[in-house]
Design a protein around this motif. Structure first.
Motif, PDB file in Angstrom:
ATOM      1  N   LYS A 130       0.792  -1.229   0.000  1.00 44.05           N
ATOM      2  CA  LYS A 130       0.000   0.000   0.000  1.00 44.05           C
ATOM      3  C   LYS A 130       0.823   1.279   0.000  1.00 44.05           C
ATOM      4  N   GLN A 131       1.970   1.258   0.690  1.00 42.76           N
ATOM      5  CA  GLN A 131       2.675   2.520   0.879  1.00 42.76           C
ATOM      6  C   GLN A 131       4.173   2.431   0.602  1.00 42.76           C
ATOM      7  N   SER A 132       4.621   1.308   0.045  1.00 40.12           N
ATOM      8  CA  SER A 132       6.068   1.125  -0.080  1.00 40.12           C
ATOM      9  C   SER A 132       6.542   1.060  -1.529  1.00 40.12           C
ATOM     10  N   VAL A 133       7.819   1.332  -1.682  1.00 45.59           N
ATOM     11  CA  VAL A 133       8.511   1.250  -2.964  1.00 45.59           C
ATOM     12  C   VAL A 133       9.732   0.360  -2.758  1.00 45.59           C
ATOM     13  N   LEU A 134      10.020  -0.530  -3.711  1.00 46.56           N
ATOM     14  CA  LEU A 134      11.277  -1.290  -3.689  1.00 46.56           C
ATOM     15  C   LEU A 134      12.006  -1.011  -4.995  1.00 46.56           C
TER      16      LEU A 134
END
Lengths: 351, 351
Positions: B14-18
């Motif tokens: 929902k709120q993360s970037v990799l």
């Protein structure tokens, strides 16, 4: 644009970005105060509020409410709920961005708080477009607000004091504008209007010509607008007529003249296609707003309700939107510091 | 991390970037005040200044000077001039970001001013990493600062008043930290140290548990840290032991306990690998700083001078760095508003 600017990299020149697949502005909404509603653009605003307190008990809470309504309105126009938005990028003029923090908290969207004074809408749209184009979000909301009474309290005199304002002073717009930037277009079938995209950006530097008069912010900001617009022309290798309109945020009558003169000295004549949101938003003769309108809400309202309409109706095809900010605080002013400026340019196109 | 989180998109949960190709932190630098120099981390700071005025005439100009020196020092350590940096992303605690505007103006770098209270370093590194990874910049500088006396003047009491501070109050760190985030590594030949990368991000939402005590900001910020850390675990489908250290910005002794308790209720035990910059930066017994350190400079200094060193020396391999911010202003406090919190998490790895 010449081939020089058409490179594979998204980076154009020293300070600009050109998107290969420009993100869409799928919706825009503006909420305005009473005075703005009585101005030349009044009939275009989505919501005009008669009550300057917006039903709240103080000016700061009023501004938070204003921003919240703009956010809700743009979601409504896009037919979305807040959980469709991955990031919110926004800010306002109040110290520590309290209008934004308290206004958008209940939307429950991951948030990047930003501050660029009255250039904030340009900064919000720039970061929003890169977050979408870079693949970090399907949809981002960029928004900002200002409130006349909150800004007077923050930067100038208490309203009750009833002090006179010099003719070089601008009038802070009570208003909030919000846009939703998205990777994909959501055009309704049968809709004949143009789509609006963010084609590129030119990010501004802090420019300080040593102006110390906080009642003449047009003069303080014009050098920053000049610097960013000139850089945009150089980075893209274009001339002023590449744009149907070059639209600054809130230079007002004094700043507009300075900007046109500064660019003329460098061989760029924008006098025929320049427009300033601060000049458009109030009626000079009847509204007693002196040098024009200002505040984050000035460019945000004008963009969401007037500029987007001109693009949708294909009256304009390509616009350089350049919100301008004066980076002062009451503390820096009282300590005798200058008023540096900053301006962030966004290339907006009808496609 | 399980396969669930390993998707083609940069978006995780929902709120993360990799990041597929994590950007490098090629240099970090910290400039600290005298008190911070006398603390447990004192010997690690690049520069410690004895003069709290930094040679200037007021606290705000002093903080600008502090930030300028941190920016200059990180450029020096990276062997670069300011024109190598495409964007500067930074902010501070003062209203309208005047420490930043006046501090970095002469570097002449296109600038995004941001405000996330004491979470600002997390916000600056998050945006910086996405600007680099997205292809909009080869190099970005992220920086932030705080100054004890400027913050007391801004948020609390005049220093001359000599008021007593409750034990729940934190001490604002006088310090500035700057990093340079880059697409390519610039490792010197023969250097055996690990490289440091930003592997991912979790961007925080505004979280408000209704705390109104500005002298207990640890309690106000702990729910935001909880929300962001829990979301990071869920988005990446990992457990606390995925990280060697989970490092919050400035929760202090009170906020630390609340955070650990809140996470325990959700089945996550971080008690063995949690660290808080506000606890590390001062000596509890001898420095009279009550609940610990706070301010944008607290996490920025600790990150650039201590956390980066642990990663470079491979004492830690993966850290979740979570600067925490309390979104209040003196106006919102005086008007009886709550103190909402926000926390931005950055996944930092030694590679």
């Amino acid at each position: 644009m010449t081939e020089k600017a058409k490179r594979k990299s998204k980076i154009a020149g020293k300070q600009s970005v050109l998107f290969t697949n420009p993100p869409y502005i799928i919706a825009g909404a503006g909420v305005a105060g009473k005075k703005e509603g009585e101005g030349p653009l009044g009939s275009l605003f989505d919501i005009v509020k008669e009550d300057p307190m917006f039903g709240k008990k103080n000016w700061e809470d009023a501004e938070s409410e204003l921003m919240k309504e703009a956010a809700q309105e743009v979601l409504k126009k896009a037919g979305m709920k807040s959980d469709s938005i991955r990031y919110l990028v926004g800010g306002d003029l109040l110290g520590q961005l309290i209008a934004t923090s308290f206004g958008i908290a209940e939307l429950n969207i991951p948030m990047f708080g930003i501050y660029g004074a009255c250039s904030t809408m340009g900064e919000a749209m720039s970061l929003g477009a890169m977050l979408v184009d870079g693949g970090y979000a399907e949809k981002v909301m960029s928004l900002t607000s200002s409130h006349f009474a909150g800004a007077e309290k923050q930067f100038r005199m208490p309203l009750d004091y009833g002090n006179q304002r010099p003719y070089s002073a601008t009038w802070t717009v009570t208003g909030s504008g919000a846009v939703i930037i998205a990777k994909d277009n959501h055009k309704k079938a049968g809709n004949n209007e143009a789509d609006i995209v963010i084609a590129g950006l030119t990010t501004g530097k802090i420019v300080d010509y040593g102006i110390k008069d906080s009642m003449n912010m047009g003069a303080a900001m014009a050098p920053a607008a000049f610097d960013t617009i000139k850089q945009n022309f150089e980075d893209l290798d274009v001339k002023p007529d590449y744009y149907d309109k070059i639209i600054t945020g809130d230079l007002g009558y004094i700043g507009k003249n300075i900007l046109i003169d500064l660019l003329k000295e460098k061989g760029y004549d924008i006098s025929s296609n320049h427009m300033d949101c601060g000049i458009e938003i109030y009626d000079k003769d009847s509204q007693d707003t002196h040098a024009g309108g200002s505040g984050c809400g000035c460019s945000a309202l004008t963009f969401t309700c007037y500029i987007m309409k001109q693009l949708r109706e294909r009256n304009w095809t390509r616009v350089l939107f350049v919100p301008t900010g004066a980076l002062l605080s009451q503390v820096s002013f009282n300590e005798g510091n200058t008023v540096p400026g900053i301006a962030h340019a966004v290339i907006v196109e009808a496609v």
